[in-house]
Scaffold this motif. Structure first.
Motif, PDB file in Angstrom:
ATOM      1  N   LEU A  31      -0.680  72.088  77.250  1.00  0.00           N
ATOM      2  CA  LEU A  31      -1.331  72.788  78.363  1.00  0.00           C
ATOM      3  C   LEU A  31      -2.749  73.224  77.987  1.00  0.00           C
ATOM      4  O   LEU A  31      -3.663  73.154  78.813  1.00  0.00           O
ATOM      5  N   ASN A  32      -2.937  73.672  76.752  1.00  0.00           N
ATOM      6  CA  ASN A  32      -4.292  74.028  76.299  1.00  0.00           C
ATOM      7  C   ASN A  32      -5.214  72.811  76.312  1.00  0.00           C
ATOM      8  O   ASN A  32      -6.387  72.919  76.641  1.00  0.00           O
ATOM      9  N   ARG A  33      -4.678  71.649  75.949  1.00  0.00           N
ATOM     10  CA  ARG A  33      -5.474  70.425  76.006  1.00  0.00           C
ATOM     11  C   ARG A  33      -5.870  70.116  77.449  1.00  0.00           C
ATOM     12  O   ARG A  33      -7.019  69.766  77.725  1.00  0.00           O
ATOM     13  N   LYS A  34      -4.931  70.287  78.374  1.00  0.00           N
ATOM     14  CA  LYS A  34      -5.242  70.050  79.786  1.00  0.00           C
ATOM     15  C   LYS A  34      -6.272  71.042  80.307  1.00  0.00           C
ATOM     16  O   LYS A  34      -7.121  70.698  81.121  1.00  0.00           O
ATOM     17  N   ILE A  35      -6.211  72.287  79.826  1.00  0.00           N
ATOM     18  CA  ILE A  35      -7.208  73.280  80.235  1.00  0.00           C
ATOM     19  C   ILE A  35      -8.583  72.869  79.730  1.00  0.00           C
ATOM     20  O   ILE A  35      -9.576  72.935  80.460  1.00  0.00           O
ATOM     21  N   ARG A  36      -8.659  72.433  78.475  1.00  0.00           N
ATOM     22  CA  ARG A  36      -9.949  71.998  77.911  1.00  0.00           C
ATOM     23  C   ARG A  36     -10.530  70.814  78.661  1.00  0.00           C
ATOM     24  O   ARG A  36     -11.741  70.690  78.813  1.00  0.00           O
ATOM     25  N   HIS A  37      -9.644  69.921  79.150  1.00  0.00           N
ATOM     26  CA  HIS A  37     -10.104  68.733  79.864  1.00  0.00           C
ATOM     27  C   HIS A  37     -10.117  68.923  81.380  1.00  0.00           C
ATOM     28  O   HIS A  37     -10.346  67.954  82.119  1.00  0.00           O
ATOM     29  N   ARG A  38      -9.837  70.134  81.815  1.00  0.00           N
ATOM     30  CA  ARG A  38      -9.854  70.502  83.234  1.00  0.00           C
ATOM     31  C   ARG A  38      -8.891  69.646  84.072  1.00  0.00           C
ATOM     32  O   ARG A  38      -9.225  69.219  85.171  1.00  0.00           O
ATOM     33  N   GLU A  39      -7.718  69.414  83.542  1.00  0.00           N
ATOM     34  CA  GLU A  39      -6.691  68.642  84.236  1.00  0.00           C
ATOM     35  C   GLU A  39      -5.677  69.600  84.855  1.00  0.00           C
ATOM     36  O   GLU A  39      -5.052  70.378  84.153  1.00  0.00           O
ATOM     37  N   VAL A  40      -5.517  69.516  86.173  1.00  0.00           N
ATOM     38  CA  VAL A  40      -4.534  70.343  86.872  1.00  0.00           C
ATOM     39  C   VAL A  40      -3.240  69.541  86.972  1.00  0.00           C
ATOM     40  O   VAL A  40      -3.254  68.414  87.472  1.00  0.00           O
ATOM     41  N   PRO A  41      -2.134  70.085  86.476  1.00  0.00           N
ATOM     42  CA  PRO A  41      -0.869  69.341  86.529  1.00  0.00           C
ATOM     43  C   PRO A  41      -0.394  69.133  87.964  1.00  0.00           C
ATOM     44  O   PRO A  41      -0.637  69.973  88.846  1.00  0.00           O
ATOM     45  N   MET A  51     -10.629  60.410  65.233  1.00  0.00           N
ATOM     46  CA  MET A  51     -10.860  61.837  65.109  1.00  0.00           C
ATOM     47  C   MET A  51     -10.064  62.600  66.169  1.00  0.00           C
ATOM     48  O   MET A  51      -9.574  63.684  65.910  1.00  0.00           O
ATOM     49  N   ARG A  52      -9.964  62.020  67.363  1.00  0.00           N
ATOM     50  CA  ARG A  52      -9.229  62.679  68.441  1.00  0.00           C
ATOM     51  C   ARG A  52      -7.750  62.832  68.081  1.00  0.00           C
ATOM     52  O   ARG A  52      -7.143  63.863  68.347  1.00  0.00           O
ATOM     53  N   ALA A  53      -7.183  61.802  67.453  1.00  0.00           N
ATOM     54  CA  ALA A  53      -5.783  61.867  67.042  1.00  0.00           C
ATOM     55  C   ALA A  53      -5.589  62.917  65.951  1.00  0.00           C
ATOM     56  O   ALA A  53      -4.585  63.635  65.941  1.00  0.00           O
ATOM     57  N   PHE A  54      -6.549  63.033  65.046  1.00  0.00           N
ATOM     58  CA  PHE A  54      -6.472  64.037  63.988  1.00  0.00           C
ATOM     59  C   PHE A  54      -6.517  65.439  64.576  1.00  0.00           C
ATOM     60  O   PHE A  54      -5.744  66.314  64.178  1.00  0.00           O
ATOM     61  N   LYS A  55      -7.411  65.666  65.536  1.00  0.00           N
ATOM     62  CA  LYS A  55      -7.496  66.982  66.167  1.00  0.00           C
ATOM     63  C   LYS A  55      -6.221  67.312  66.924  1.00  0.00           C
ATOM     64  O   LYS A  55      -5.752  68.457  66.900  1.00  0.00           O
TER      65      LYS A  55
END
Length: 179
Positions: free
Chosen positions: A75-85, A1-5
């Motif tokens: 970048l939106n995925r990183k924001i959702r997962h709270r990952e700071v580059p 499901m994660r790959a589909f999203k």
């Protein structure tokens, strides 16, 4: 499901197929007496309009941020997962993206009470009409659905604002540590 999203986030074609299938299903449900070719034509028109809006929005945001559409989705995925580059250039791009999205949400927030009031008036008007015609089941179901939809919009907006503000402060803290 994660790959589909993730595929659905990145691919405009996947979004077009999904909108087309949803439009086809809704047209088939609402217009049962029409010919199936009309369902396909209507769904294609709806898909074209929706994808044009999405493409214009993506292009405008990518120009404002300075990256391509795929980079914005990452970048939106990183924001959702709270990952700071860790990369300073990517942090600067993310900072511009967060500022752009917060600005859009704050500008849109000015109209939110009017939109919610309008939705409430529509639901209330339908309940009043239902009371006059002695048919309250559909108007009450519609009013509950509108209330649920408005609650979902507010909840999603609140969550997105919290994520964006948290990311903005995390980027500031990361920037202070580097400097």
């Amino acid at each position: 499901m994660r790959a589909f999203k993730r595929w659905l986030d990145r691919s405009l074609t996947a979004q077009a197929v999904l909108v087309f299938l949803l439009g086809l299903g809704i047209s088939a449900l609402l217009r049962r007496d029409d010919h199936p070719v009309l369902w396909v034509i209507q769904s294609a028109i709806y898909t074209g309009i929706a994808i044009a809006f999405v493409a214009v929005r993506r292009r405008r945001i990518s120009r404002a941020v300075g990256t391509d559409a795929g980079g914005i989705e990452e970048l939106n995925r990183k924001i959702r997962h709270r990952e700071v580059p860790r990369d300073p250039e990517e942090r600067a791009t993310m900072r511009r993206l967060v500022a752009e999205q917060l600005g859009q949400m704050e500008r849109g927030g000015r109209w939110l009470p009017y939109w919610l009031g309008f939705m409430g008036l529509v639901a209330l008007g339908l309940v009043v009409l239902g009371a006059f015609t002695d048919s309250l089941i559909f108007p009450i179901v519609f009013a509950v659905a509108v209330a649920g939809f408005c609650y979902g919009v507010l909840r999603t907006r609140r969550r997105a604002l919290r994520l964006l503000r948290d990311m903005r402060s995390a980027l500031r803290n990361q920037n202070e540590r580097v400097a």
